[in-house]
Design a protein around this motif. Structure first.
Motif, PDB file in Angstrom:
ATOM      1  N   LYS A   2       0.844  -1.175   0.000  1.00  0.00           N
ATOM      2  CA  LYS A   2       0.000   0.000   0.000  1.00  0.00           C
ATOM      3  C   LYS A   2       0.890   1.238   0.000  1.00  0.00           C
ATOM      4  N   ALA A   4       1.017   5.804  -1.150  1.00  0.00           N
ATOM      5  CA  ALA A   4       0.398   7.032  -1.637  1.00  0.00           C
ATOM      6  C   ALA A   4       1.284   7.596  -2.732  1.00  0.00           C
ATOM      7  N   GLN A  13      -5.677  17.291  -2.275  1.00  0.00           N
ATOM      8  CA  GLN A  13      -6.945  16.578  -2.409  1.00  0.00           C
ATOM      9  C   GLN A  13      -7.268  16.231  -3.858  1.00  0.00           C
ATOM     10  N   GLN A  17      -3.149  10.000  -4.498  1.00  0.00           N
ATOM     11  CA  GLN A  17      -3.867   8.730  -4.617  1.00  0.00           C
ATOM     12  C   GLN A  17      -3.311   7.734  -3.608  1.00  0.00           C
ATOM     13  N   VAL A  18      -4.145   6.829  -3.163  1.00  0.00           N
ATOM     14  CA  VAL A  18      -3.718   5.760  -2.264  1.00  0.00           C
ATOM     15  C   VAL A  18      -4.177   4.438  -2.866  1.00  0.00           C
ATOM     16  N   GLY A  19      -3.272   3.482  -2.936  1.00  0.00           N
ATOM     17  CA  GLY A  19      -3.618   2.196  -3.518  1.00  0.00           C
ATOM     18  C   GLY A  19      -2.468   1.228  -3.422  1.00  0.00           C
ATOM     19  N   SER A 304      -3.084   8.612   9.240  1.00  0.00           N
ATOM     20  CA  SER A 304      -2.957   7.319   8.577  1.00  0.00           C
ATOM     21  C   SER A 304      -2.637   7.560   7.111  1.00  0.00           C
ATOM     22  N   LEU A 305      -2.233   6.509   6.417  1.00  0.00           N
ATOM     23  CA  LEU A 305      -1.919   6.646   4.995  1.00  0.00           C
ATOM     24  C   LEU A 305      -3.136   7.132   4.205  1.00  0.00           C
ATOM     25  N   ASP A 306      -4.309   6.676   4.580  1.00  0.00           N
ATOM     26  CA  ASP A 306      -5.523   7.107   3.883  1.00  0.00           C
ATOM     27  C   ASP A 306      -5.810   8.593   4.075  1.00  0.00           C
ATOM     28  N   GLN A 307      -5.165   9.206   5.050  1.00  0.00           N
ATOM     29  CA  GLN A 307      -5.351  10.631   5.324  1.00  0.00           C
ATOM     30  C   GLN A 307      -4.207  11.475   4.762  1.00  0.00           C
TER      31      GLN A 307
END
Length: 328
Positions: A2, A4, A13, A17-19, A304-307
């Motif tokens: 995972k 970014a 924003q 991207q995160v994936g 977090s990574l998603d943030q």
């Protein structure tokens, strides 16, 4: 793994991207580090916004900390399992520390003492080494700092917070500029002896008042576009030295005559591009301070990574006291 990344410049924003990306493999002379924390610095957000991309995508951030999971040919197997912090993770390469793994030359993964947590380790590459190199250069140019007055511009910043501590540890008198009472309290807790509120008072006049009119012996500077004038107006003593690692303006007009007649010296440096000898010395001294638990670490915000977009916006806002990190 995972991760970014961004594939074009723009607002966080809009472009972050995160994936999933392929997990890298360590090549000869490299280590594979499983990241526990990634440090977010102003240079990271500036690059995302404006630095032209030369690769299909960029995994941002140069700083981070984690554990070595695998090694490439020529690297001792004993390094597997070692806690480390990394420097220059995304300097002149596309894949930085904002991912679960990073592969990079083994010298760029430095042992992290057991008593130092990963979030603090993620602050060593840019804030820690910039501060350490600043003090090394100040000593090289001005001699032993014991008993000398050092003006730290931006004393509550991520870098300034470490500089203040390091100057104090070697016996110097740290005074510094701050923008608010809260930031002054933060800097004083690190050893700052006098806070100068640059927004509401004349910095040169206050420095002269604190030094019986002679000025500071050294200025360790984050904004040469302002300090060039302050030094000429008496904030720096005759034969004083400026050690500078940044400027808020790319073009700076230098008041040459005052600098000449006061025999002022200046040394610029870029933390990403230290000479091998300077890098080795800075890493060694910083590692020793960490091992002896001599440094305070300030983590102002964690994400977090998603943030990741929020983490970048927080750095851009410039209001957080302390370092910003992304946890994995």
């Amino acid at each position: 793994m995972k991760a970014a990344w961004y594939s074009q410049n723009g607002e966080a924003q809009d472009v972050m991207q995160v994936g999933e990306l392929p997990t890298p493999s360590p090549q000869a002379g490299e280590v594979l580090v499983r990241m526990a924390a990634s440090g977010v610095n102003p240079s990271d957000v500036k690059s995302r916004r404006a630095r032209p991309l030369t690769d299909p995508l960029v995994v941002p951030h140069s700083d981070g900390a984690g554990v070595i999971e695998a090694v490439g040919e020529g690297v001792p197997a004993s390094r597997v399992g070692q806690r480390v912090w990394v420097w220059n993770g995304q300097w002149q390469r596309p894949l930085g520390t904002c991912a679960q793994y990073i592969a990079l030359p083994e010298a760029q993964a430095v042992a992290l003492p057991e008593g130092t947590d990963f979030a603090a380790g993620a602050c060593m590459g840019i804030p820690g080494l910039t501060a350490m190199q600043s003090v090394i250069l100040a000593e090289r140019l001005a001699g032993d700092l014991r008993g000398k007055t050092v003006l730290v511009t931006g004393a509550s910043s991520a870098v300034g917070h470490y500089i203040t501590q390091m100057v104090t540890l070697v016996g110097g008198r740290a005074i510094g500029t701050v923008g608010s009472e809260a930031k002054a309290a933060h800097a004083r807790a690190a050893g700052l002896q006098e806070a100068i509120f640059y927004k509401t008072e004349s910095v040169p006049e206050r420095v002269k008042a604190l030094t019986q009119g002679r000025g500071a012996d050294v200025i360790v500077d984050m904004d040469f576009s302002t300090t060039a004038r302050w030094a000429a107006e008496g904030a720096l003593a005759a034969h004083g030295q400026v050690v500078c690692y940044g400027s808020n303006a790319p073009d700076v007009s230098l008041p040459f005559r005052p600098w000449l007649f006061q025999s002022i010296g200046v040394k610029f440096f870029l933390v990403y591009d230290l000479t091998p000898a300077d890098r080795q010395l800075a890493v060694a001294r910083l590692s020793d301070m960490l091992a002896q638990k001599q440094l305070q670490h300030s983590i102002g915000a964690r994400f977090s990574l998603d943030q990741i977009a929020e983490a970048h916006r927080t750095v851009e806002a410039g209001q957080t006291v302390g370092n910003v990190v992304v946890d994995f």
